[in-house]
Design an enzyme around this catalytic site. Structure first.
Site, PDB file in Angstrom:
ATOM      1  N   ARG A 298      -2.967 -12.464   2.501  1.00 20.15           N
ATOM      2  CA  ARG A 298      -4.191 -11.881   1.968  1.00 20.15           C
ATOM      3  C   ARG A 298      -4.200 -12.058   0.456  1.00 20.15           C
ATOM      4  O   ARG A 298      -3.221 -11.779  -0.225  1.00 20.15           O
ATOM      5  CB  ARG A 298      -4.258 -10.374   2.260  1.00 20.15           C
ATOM      6  CG  ARG A 298      -4.251 -10.000   3.698  1.00 20.15           C
ATOM      7  CD  ARG A 298      -5.602  -9.938   4.399  1.00 20.15           C
ATOM      8  NE  ARG A 298      -6.791 -10.308   3.707  1.00 20.15           N
ATOM      9  CZ  ARG A 298      -7.772  -9.461   3.353  1.00 20.15           C
ATOM     10  NH1 ARG A 298      -7.659  -8.179   3.614  1.00 20.15           N
ATOM     11  NH2 ARG A 298      -8.859  -9.911   2.762  1.00 20.15           N
TER      12      ARG A 298
ATOM     13  N   TYR B 141       0.831  -1.196   0.000  1.00 17.98           N
ATOM     14  CA  TYR B 141       0.000   0.000   0.000  1.00 17.98           C
ATOM     15  C   TYR B 141       0.870   1.252   0.000  1.00 17.98           C
ATOM     16  O   TYR B 141       1.948   1.287   0.603  1.00 17.98           O
ATOM     17  CB  TYR B 141      -0.911   0.031   1.226  1.00 17.98           C
ATOM     18  CG  TYR B 141      -2.016  -0.986   1.204  1.00 17.98           C
ATOM     19  CD1 TYR B 141      -3.242  -0.706   0.609  1.00 17.98           C
ATOM     20  CD2 TYR B 141      -1.833  -2.246   1.783  1.00 17.98           C
ATOM     21  CE1 TYR B 141      -4.264  -1.648   0.593  1.00 17.98           C
ATOM     22  CE2 TYR B 141      -2.846  -3.193   1.771  1.00 17.98           C
ATOM     23  CZ  TYR B 141      -4.058  -2.885   1.170  1.00 17.98           C
ATOM     24  OH  TYR B 141      -5.056  -3.826   1.152  1.00 17.98           O
TER      25      TYR B 141
END
Length: 246
Positions: free
Chosen positions: A166, A117
């Site tokens: 994830r 991110y």
């Protein structure tokens, strides 16, 4: 609820009721091995109070307060293309009765193609893409449609005890015609082998509800040259609602 006005805004009439979720739709939290769900999950039941018209109808025309129009995450500026598989995600925002929700504010954020991110909290040893910020905000049209051009995000390991990753996913926040219709959720990609191993995805007990978190591929000829397409409708509240995801 009345239809939208000429400018796409919602009329102020409040819906008469909101159907409750059936068992198995809400995620089972806190989630083992994911610390944020422990710190963000209340340990006591909420104090219930009847909603007033202020909660049911407001804030009105939120899109006037939140600037919208950032629908292309893949192209930061002319000649600056993000790295990764180019995709388009689009669909409709619907209410519990299947009616379109015009004027809803739809926000999307995600990791880059390396699974990192663009945020100071993400210090993982993975490359940052200088041409990818990873967030956008748009407003649904009169038919409740939204769409983003972006890239397929990468998977990433969870910084917690135990070895789990994830899967590729994108985050959505949707603000509909009323405060009570806000939804924060995630969208997953069909057929990814990490989906059934993901503790957040699997925190939704009902299999049919989990399927509502998975996008549907669109034939390439319907999207355009160079982009893979996915359709993902988002339903606010009711028995067919898109499940909440942390």
């Amino acid at each position: 609820m009345e239809d939208a006005g000429p400018d796409g805004s919602m009329a102020a009439e409040a819906p008469r009721h909101f159907a409750p979720w059936p068992p198995g739709v809400e995620p089972a939290v806190p989630i083992a091995g994911y610390g944020n769900t422990f710190t963000h999950t209340p340990s006591q039941p909420p104090i219930r109070r009847p909603p007033t018209r202020t909660e049911v109808t407001g804030p009105l025309e939120l899109w006037r307060k939140l600037p919208c129009g950032d629908d292309n995450l893949a192209v930061l500026a002319p000649g600056r293309m993000a790295q990764g598989q180019l995709i388009h995600i689009g669909g409709r925002v619907l209410d519990e009765d299947g009616r379109p929700v015009p004027g809803a504010v739809v926000e999307l954020w995600q990791a880059n193609a390396a699974g990192r991110y663009f945020h100071p909290n993400d210090q993982r040893d993975a490359p940052l893409d200088p041409d990818f910020i990873g967030n956008g905000r748009i407003r649904t049209d009169a038919a409740g449609r939204y769409g983003f051009h972006t890239i397929r995000p990468g998977a990433y390991p969870v910084p917690a005890p135990g070895a789990w990753w994830r899967p590729p996913h994108v985050h959505f926040s949707v603000l509909g015609p009323a405060t009570l219709s806000r939804l924060v959720t995630q969208m997953y990609f069909p057929g990814d082998p990490l989906n059934p191993l993901d503790r957040i995805f699997m925190s939704v007990p009902d299999a049919a509800a989990r399927e509502r978190l998975v996008a549907r591929p669109i034939p390439p000829e319907e999207v355009g040259l160079g982009w893979l397409g996915y359709r993902h409708d988002i339903v606010l509240r009711g028995r067919a609602a898109t499940p909440v995801q942390p």
